[in-house]
Design an enzyme around this catalytic site. Structure first.
Site, PDB file in Angstrom:
ATOM      1  CG  HIS A  83     -18.373  27.653  37.551  1.00 44.45           C
ATOM      2  ND1 HIS A  83     -17.075  28.104  37.684  1.00 44.45           N
ATOM      3  CD2 HIS A  83     -18.355  26.370  37.994  1.00 44.45           C
ATOM      4  CE1 HIS A  83     -16.318  27.139  38.171  1.00 44.45           C
ATOM      5  NE2 HIS A  83     -17.070  26.078  38.367  1.00 44.45           N
ATOM      6  CG  ASP A 219     -15.859  31.336  37.935  1.00 40.39           C
ATOM      7  OD1 ASP A 219     -16.942  31.491  38.511  1.00 40.39           O
ATOM      8  OD2 ASP A 219     -15.592  30.326  37.257  1.00 40.39           O
ATOM      9  CB  SER A 644     -15.605  24.762  40.867  1.00 42.33           C
ATOM     10  OG  SER A 644     -15.201  24.310  39.603  1.00 42.33           O
TER      11      SER A 644
END
Length: 712
Positions: A83, A219, A644
């Site tokens: 992402h 991810d 992240s």
């Protein structure tokens, strides 16, 4: 008895070390290092942060100003979240070459794809400059003048403090203005896409499972840093070569178990751990619910179009993901704050604070802080709500209103700074809007606009609502704007902004879309923002003094600074958790969960045939364990947005995973951390390697890595 005291001390350290915290890496020696070692860490603080030799901090770049990455090879290969790389993957995708759907792998370096505007930055060193920043501030009475002087000092110091020619200085505030640190950084500007799994792996169950556990999302994505021949930052050039890092992470596939030590390094964005109870109450009962409602409406409209049109799905993928991310996060935040009784806990601390103030004879200095907070938050409530509605509707969710607002700012720039500034900004807007309009669909935004104007007219505080929006028909306004306004396409906007300044301003003020945006913005900026800023400035001063008092009166508390997008270290243990009565979640998930959730052809739960074939054959290579393929895991590390892509490390500093999310109830850790329910979610590095190796067949990448395998 002596043995019992030692045992109790050990138990206390073990527990307290899991109470959260985002610690400055240059200041780990002492309490933090002792805590980390009590939890099982086998390395030293010097190995994490050093300015004299290579250390872990040199392998953790800030990725594209919004995420974190991990350097994993001596050729500048970096690993971050799918992402985080999503915009780049989307920008390289077309209907003919849909890398979002099919994935992308560069099997040779010459196949790696450049990404205009993408950067990664490394921290070179961190220095305390508090005294220099606050020089001459104490004697100033006005809070506004204090802030102005601080900003002047920061500007001067940023320019004059020593650094190399290719480095940058940035001064950041900590503890609400009680400490200032200088970060010397170097920023690389040639970053190329190397690999990304298909979204059915990298975003598996992304909307439904976002912010929840168990997760089954791979991810991750891979990029490479390129530098000039001197290994220094340079703009993109075919002559650039792979960057030779100061440090890259060894990768451990030895396996994980519950209660193992974990450590996460990254660039957490924003937290507000020291807010008073009055602020938290407004977040829970007013602010978050309003923002959730707005994004709920936007997502329903966008999702309806995206499910029925593949081109729109690609066009809106990144925006939709961004909107959905905060929408679901705020819902979990409310749930977690209520479940942990955060408001009551804040009130209890405030009572202790008042008692401590009296006990220490500090009533004159700190005795009025809590009452001042209460007064200020009562006064700011309606202004803060109006600001939330404006930011969510005009700035974030209605694209045509966002364009209109930027044009309104352009007109105000002419009024305040003249024609030269006007023309410079106009040129910047025109050049920057090309990419924006490539991802803009008038049909989608018209429906969003119609729904959100309805909300704005009904829910925006009435005393601030523009008269032109009283008792209006939202459908009629939407039709009028999207059929008559020139803001609906790039070519028409460019035509609107063509001509001399007087002509452009006349055309702007006759445009139907601009007129709506201007009415909203003008009223908001005149009736709401001045008073909001006035009260907020008071709160800034009170918060700074409150933080100073906490540090002074409660020195034994674990008073870590709020996140501010600077490099931090957090640590804890791999642990399951109990979100609800009679429910307990184990800390590990497996590929089995993908197969259990798999729905062929579904928007979220589809899975690639090859992945299913590998599962059925149990063909996991060296990455599986006892016939199962580990996928994700959770731990007590205190993370937030910006973490992240953060590397998750084991006790020896080896890479074991990649941070990408938090559990839903634990999203309230931005405001109040609870070790019982706050968990960060990481993709297991073994799953990353399994996808690169067995799924993608990218043996060229596997050969770059330093992999530590278990002994046979």
């Amino acid at each position: 008895m002596k043995f019992l005291k030692i045992l109790l001390l050990f138990v206390f350290v073990q527990v307290s070390a899991q109470q959260g915290g985002m610690w400055i890496p240059s200041l780990l020696k002492g309490m933090n290092e002792d805590e980390m070692k009590s939890l099982g860490m086998k390395i030293t603080a010097e190995q994490i942060y050093s300015i004299n030799k290579s250390s872990i901090k040199d392998g953790v770049p800030h990725f594209d100003k919004k995420c974190t990455a991990a350097v994993i090879s001596d050729k500048g290969l970096i690993l971050t979240n799918h992402h985080c790389g999503f915009d780049a993957i989307q920008n390289h995708s077309t209907v003919q070459h849909d890398y979002l759907a099919d994935g992308f792998w560069a099997y040779k370096m010459e196949d790696e794809l450049p990404n205009k505007g993408m950067v990664v930055s490394f921290v070179v060193r961190i220095d305390d400059v508090t005294t220099k920043v606050l020089e001459g501030v104490a004697a100033i009475e006005s809070e506004a003048d204090k802030q102005k002087k601080i900003l002047e000092n920061i500007t001067t110091l940023t320019k004059t403090l020593p650094k190399e020619s290719w480095e940058e200085n940035a001064i950041k505030t900590f503890y609400n203005g009680n400490q200032y640190l200088l970060f010397v950084t170097e920023t690389f500007k040639d970053i190329r896409l190397v690999g990304a799994p298909p979204s059915s792996i990298g975003k598996f169950a992304d909307v439904s499972d976002n912010w929840v556990w168990p997760r089954h999302t791979g991810d991750f994505s891979l990029f490479r840093i390129y530098a000039d021949k001197n290994n220094r930052p340079a703009e993109y050039s075919a002559e650039n070569v792979p960057y030779k890092p100061k440090y890259f992470f060894p990768i451990s596939i030895k396996g994980l178990k519950e209660n193992d030590f974990t450590m996460v390094l990254g660039y957490p964005g924003t937290t507000q751990e020291y807010l008073p109870s009055f602020a938290v109450e407004q977040i829970v009962n007013t602010s978050d619910p309003a923002k959730i409602e707005i994004r709920d409406i936007t997502l329903k409209v966008q999702n309806g179009f995206m499910r029925n049109d593949r081109a729109i799905k690609i066009q809106y993928a990144s925006k939709n993901q961004t909107i959905a991310n905060a929408w679901k996060k705020w819902q979990g935040e409310i749930k977690g704050l209520k479940k942990s009784n955060a408001i009551r806990e804040k009130q209890k601390f405030e009572k202790q604070f008042q008692e401590k103030v009296i006990q220490t004879g500090k009533k004159a200095e700190y005795g009025n802080l809590i009452p001042e907070f209460e007064k200020n938050y009562n006064e700011i409530k309606d202004y803060a709500l109006a600001r939330d509605y404006f930011n969510e509707i005009v700035i974030t969710n209605s694209e045509i209103l966002n364009v209109g607002y930027k044009l309104y700012q352009l007109e105000q720039l002419f009024n305040t700074k003249g024609e030269l500034a006007f023309n410079d900004r106009k040129k910047t807007l025109i050049n920057g809007w090309g990419e924006f309009y490539n991802e803009f669909n008038p049909a989608v935004d018209q429906k969003v606009f119609e729904e959100l104007i309805t909300i704005y007219c009904k829910k925006y505080p009435k005393q601030f609502l523009p008269s032109s929006l009283e008792n209006v028909n939202a459908e009629n306004i939407a039709n009028q704007v999207f059929t008559k306004s020139q803001l609906v396409s790039y070519d028409k906007v460019k035509e609107l902004l063509t001509g001399d300044t007087k002509t452009v301003l006349e055309k702007l003020n006759n445009d139907e879309g601009y007129k709506v945006a201007k009415a909203i913005a003008d009223t908001h900026l005149k009736k709401v923002i001045p008073k909001y800023d006035e009260i907020n400035l008071k709160n800034t001063a009170v918060q700074r003094t409150y933080m100073k008092a906490i540090l002074e009166l409660f020195p034994k508390n674990r008073n870590f600074p709020d996140a501010n997008s600077t490099l931090r270290v957090t640590y804890g243990k791999i642990k399951g958790y109990k979100p609800n009565d009679a429910v307990f979640y184990e800390p590990f998930s497996y590929l089995d969960g993908v197969i259990e959730k798999y729905i062929p052809g579904d928007y979220e739960f589809d899975a690639p045939k090859k992945l299913i074939d590998l599962y059925n054959a149990k063909d996991y290579g060296i990455y599986g364990v006892n016939g199962r393929m580990p996928l994700d895991f959770i731990a007590t590390n205190h993370t937030t947005g910006g973490n992240s892509g953060s590397p998750a490390l084991d006790a020896k500093g080896n890479l074991i995973g990649l941070n990408f999310d938090r559990v839903w109830e634990g999203t309230m850790s931005d405001i109040y951390y609870s070790p019982e329910i706050c968990r960060n979610i990481m993709v297991d590095i073994r799953y990353v390697l399994f996808i690169i190796d067995k799924f993608a067949g990218a043996d060229n990448l596997i050969k770059e890595l330093k992999i530590i395998a278990p002994k046979k």
